[in-house]
Design a protein around this motif. Structure first.
Motif, PDB file in Angstrom:
ATOM      1  N   ARG A 103      32.848  35.040 117.854  1.00 28.60           N
ATOM      2  CA  ARG A 103      32.451  36.290 118.505  1.00 28.60           C
ATOM      3  C   ARG A 103      33.666  37.161 118.793  1.00 28.60           C
ATOM      4  N   SER A 104      34.779  36.559 119.176  1.00 30.37           N
ATOM      5  CA  SER A 104      35.979  37.318 119.544  1.00 30.37           C
ATOM      6  C   SER A 104      36.579  38.069 118.355  1.00 30.37           C
ATOM      7  N   LEU A 105      36.198  37.691 117.144  1.00 31.30           N
ATOM      8  CA  LEU A 105      36.742  38.328 115.952  1.00 31.30           C
ATOM      9  C   LEU A 105      36.000  39.603 115.558  1.00 31.30           C
ATOM     10  N   TYR A 106      34.908  39.929 116.296  1.00 32.74           N
ATOM     11  CA  TYR A 106      34.059  41.066 115.952  1.00 32.74           C
ATOM     12  C   TYR A 106      33.964  42.047 117.114  1.00 32.74           C
ATOM     13  N   ASP A 107      34.288  43.283 116.844  1.00 36.35           N
ATOM     14  CA  ASP A 107      34.131  44.357 117.826  1.00 36.35           C
ATOM     15  C   ASP A 107      32.888  45.153 117.446  1.00 36.35           C
ATOM     16  N   ILE A 108      31.740  44.622 117.825  1.00 34.04           N
ATOM     17  CA  ILE A 108      30.457  45.215 117.427  1.00 34.04           C
ATOM     18  C   ILE A 108      29.510  45.224 118.627  1.00 34.04           C
ATOM     19  N   TYR A 134      22.212  49.978 111.247  1.00 31.88           N
ATOM     20  CA  TYR A 134      23.189  48.894 111.271  1.00 31.88           C
ATOM     21  C   TYR A 134      22.767  47.734 110.366  1.00 31.88           C
ATOM     22  N   ASN A 135      23.760  46.929 109.981  1.00 35.20           N
ATOM     23  CA  ASN A 135      23.506  45.638 109.350  1.00 35.20           C
ATOM     24  C   ASN A 135      23.417  44.613 110.479  1.00 35.20           C
ATOM     25  N   VAL A 136      22.204  44.190 110.810  1.00 40.69           N
ATOM     26  CA  VAL A 136      21.948  43.447 112.048  1.00 40.69           C
ATOM     27  C   VAL A 136      21.787  41.956 111.776  1.00 40.69           C
ATOM     28  N   LEU A 137      22.462  41.147 112.581  1.00 34.26           N
ATOM     29  CA  LEU A 137      22.204  39.710 112.646  1.00 34.26           C
ATOM     30  C   LEU A 137      21.368  39.453 113.891  1.00 34.26           C
ATOM     31  N   ASN A 158      29.324  40.192 107.387  1.00 33.13           N
ATOM     32  CA  ASN A 158      29.675  41.615 107.340  1.00 33.13           C
ATOM     33  C   ASN A 158      28.751  42.436 108.228  1.00 33.13           C
ATOM     34  N   HIS A 159      28.168  41.801 109.232  1.00 35.06           N
ATOM     35  CA  HIS A 159      27.267  42.490 110.153  1.00 35.06           C
ATOM     36  C   HIS A 159      28.061  43.409 111.086  1.00 35.06           C
ATOM     37  N   ASN A 160      27.417  44.497 111.489  1.00 35.90           N
ATOM     38  CA  ASN A 160      28.060  45.379 112.468  1.00 35.90           C
ATOM     39  C   ASN A 160      27.207  45.560 113.723  1.00 35.90           C
ATOM     40  N   CYS A 161      26.280  44.617 113.931  1.00 35.99           N
ATOM     41  CA  CYS A 161      25.470  44.607 115.155  1.00 35.99           C
ATOM     42  C   CYS A 161      24.799  43.233 115.252  1.00 35.99           C
ATOM     43  N   MET A 162      24.583  42.746 116.470  1.00 40.03           N
ATOM     44  CA  MET A 162      23.950  41.445 116.650  1.00 40.03           C
ATOM     45  C   MET A 162      22.960  41.511 117.817  1.00 40.03           C
ATOM     46  N   ALA A 181      28.386  34.711 124.059  1.00 37.13           N
ATOM     47  CA  ALA A 181      27.990  35.904 123.294  1.00 37.13           C
ATOM     48  C   ALA A 181      28.713  37.166 123.719  1.00 37.13           C
ATOM     49  N   ARG A 182      29.103  37.260 125.004  1.00 42.72           N
ATOM     50  CA  ARG A 182      29.754  38.435 125.572  1.00 42.72           C
ATOM     51  C   ARG A 182      29.072  39.732 125.126  1.00 42.72           C
TER      52      ARG A 182
END
Length: 463
Positions: A103-108, A134-137, A158-162, A181-182
């Motif tokens: 999670r820390s590797l993604y700024d989404i 968005y490309n959502v997970l 390659n998601h930009n939203c979760m 999850a933060r």
């Protein structure tokens, strides 16, 4: 893409590399050797009735390149010189730590959804809206616990939203999940009676759900249903500490729905924001709960700068998770509303209201609702009252607790000739085969362990 390597896992989990390559990349994570794929990372998890550590050889034989284990007794390391084995103290805790690092590797944007009822349908609605931009997970199935949520996060590519669903039975569980999850946005759908038998009161359920705020980003936003009595009452406290936004129908809120019209095909209504901007909305499920879901989807879409036209498209194109108010028709022409995923008072009440809107013969197959403790009889009797109020034609109950639904319905004047009660789901088959006709509308709903999904499967094969 946030890549994870063996050295990251060893570091984050304070683990020990027994054999293998520190520089090995870890892409896909799996806890089930039945579905493991070539080059996957296998996590051996010990449960109440099994020990996943014992299946390491099966995992390697099926192509896994890395095994994360908390028990390495009797492993012949020399047999696996081309593989990687990491020893950790606790595989479940390690899974959470690896997910937290991922999670820390993604700024989404990360949306965390909790609540007593409606988590999954709200997740589906929010995802439907966000996918327009968005490309959502998102959380799949019931992967909303201390194992499922980390595994979901580890699927980030390659998601930009979760969009993550967070479930719980006890205090501390959502606290654990939200810190992994933060979230940048938190959603509390409502505070009802699910798990009240464990937590003791709705006030304690509120306290447990509010744990989601412990992991909320410093600049994050909390969205709540302002029509829920306990959340409405809590709002004044929350707004002094957090950026809180509200949705509602009955109470003044940041996003309000009115002029609601419903029929069997769905609902149409107007959403108005606090600046008096209005949009006409349509959703393909005709219950009040899906008006709230639409409000939440709309509000979060606006929060994430999605155009109104795309938000409306996302709402109208909603596709629900399987067994959530899923409409089916069998060869007889019987219409089935499959809502067997799970049940609580609020969701069962809402489903009965949907059934009650139909003009055809209405049949309710209702199973016991579990984890209600001392409130079990009272809540089941309330559902019996709802059966009568929604003019259901035939009532079929399954399970000991569900018999209280039958008792209360009869007490309130329901026709005794149209009531059937069974202990187990398989006992209903013969009756249903003879009873169901073309154009009947049948609601099937109960707690997951009552296994009413088997009733759906059986009915779908009737001819």
């Amino acid at each position: 893409m946030g890549n994870i390597y063996v050295e990251d896992i060893v570091r984050e989990c304070n683990g020990e590399l027994i054999i293998g390559d520190y520089k090995k990349e870890c892409i896909n994570f799996c806890k089930d050797t039945r579905i493991i794929k070539e080059n996957d990372v296998y996590i051996g998890i010990k449960g109440e009735t099994f020990d996943g550590n014992k299946f390491y050889a099966d995992a390697f034989d099926k192509g896994a390149s890395v095994c994360i284990l908390d028990n390495i007794e009797n492993i012949d390391v020399n047999k696996y010189k081309d593989k990687t084995i990491i020893k950790v103290d606790d595989s479940i805790i390690a899974l959470g730590k690896i997910a937290s690092y991922k999670r820390s590797l993604y700024d989404i944007p990360v949306i965390a959804i909790t609540g007593s009822v409606g988590k999954t349908s709200t997740k589906d609605m929010i995802t439907s809206v966000l996918k327009t931009k968005y490309n959502v997970l998102k959380t799949e199935g019931n992967n909303n616990n201390n194992i499922g949520l980390p595994l979901t996060i580890l699927n980030l590519r390659n998601h930009n939203c979760m969009v993550l669903e967070m479930g719980m039975n006890h205090f501390g569980e959502i606290s654990y999940l939200t810190k992994i999850a933060r979230p940048t946005i938190a959603v509390i759908t409502n505070i009802g009676t699910a798990h009240i038998g464990i937590l003791g009161s709705r006030e304690n359920i509120l306290k447990a759900k509010l744990e989601v705020l412990e992991g909320l980003n410093q600049n994050g936003v909390l969205f709540i249903n302002n029509d829920n009595d306990l959340l409405h009452k809590e709002y004044d406290k929350l707004k002094n500490k957090y950026n809180v936004k509200t949705i509602g129908i009955d109470n003044s809120s940041d996003y309000v729905a009115y002029n609601i019209e419903e029929d069997i095909t769905g609902s149409s209504f107007v959403i108005e924001d606090k600046n008096k901007n209005r949009e006409d909305i349509k959703v393909n499920i005709a219950t009040k709960s899906f008006v709230y879901n639409s409000l939440m989807g709309y509000a979060i879409g606006k929060e994430l700068n999605i155009d109104n036209a795309l938000i409306k498209k996302g709402i109208s194109n909603l596709k629900l998770t399987a067994h959530r108010l899923e409409k089916k028709v069998n060869k007889k022409g019987t219409i089935i509303i499959d809502d067997t995923y799970n049940a609580s008072y609020d969701s069962m009440k809402s489903a009965l209201e949907l059934l009650g809107k139909n003009k055809n013969r209405k049949i309710a197959i209702l199973g016991s609702m579990l984890e209600l403790g001392d409130y079990s009889e009272e809540i089941h009797r309330e559902i019996g009252n709802d059966v009568v109020n929604n003019n259901i034609d035939i009532l079929i109950t399954v399970g000991n607790l569900a018999s209280f639904i039958k008792d209360e319905a009869l007490k309130k004047g329901f026709n005794s000739q149209n009531v059937y009660s069974f202990d187990k789901q398989e006992e209903t088959y013969e009756l249903l085969n003879n009873l169901l006709k073309k154009d009947d509308i049948v609601l099937i709903k109960g707690s997951h362990s009552i296994n009413l999904v088997k009733v759906v499967e059986k009915i779908m094969n009737f001819i």
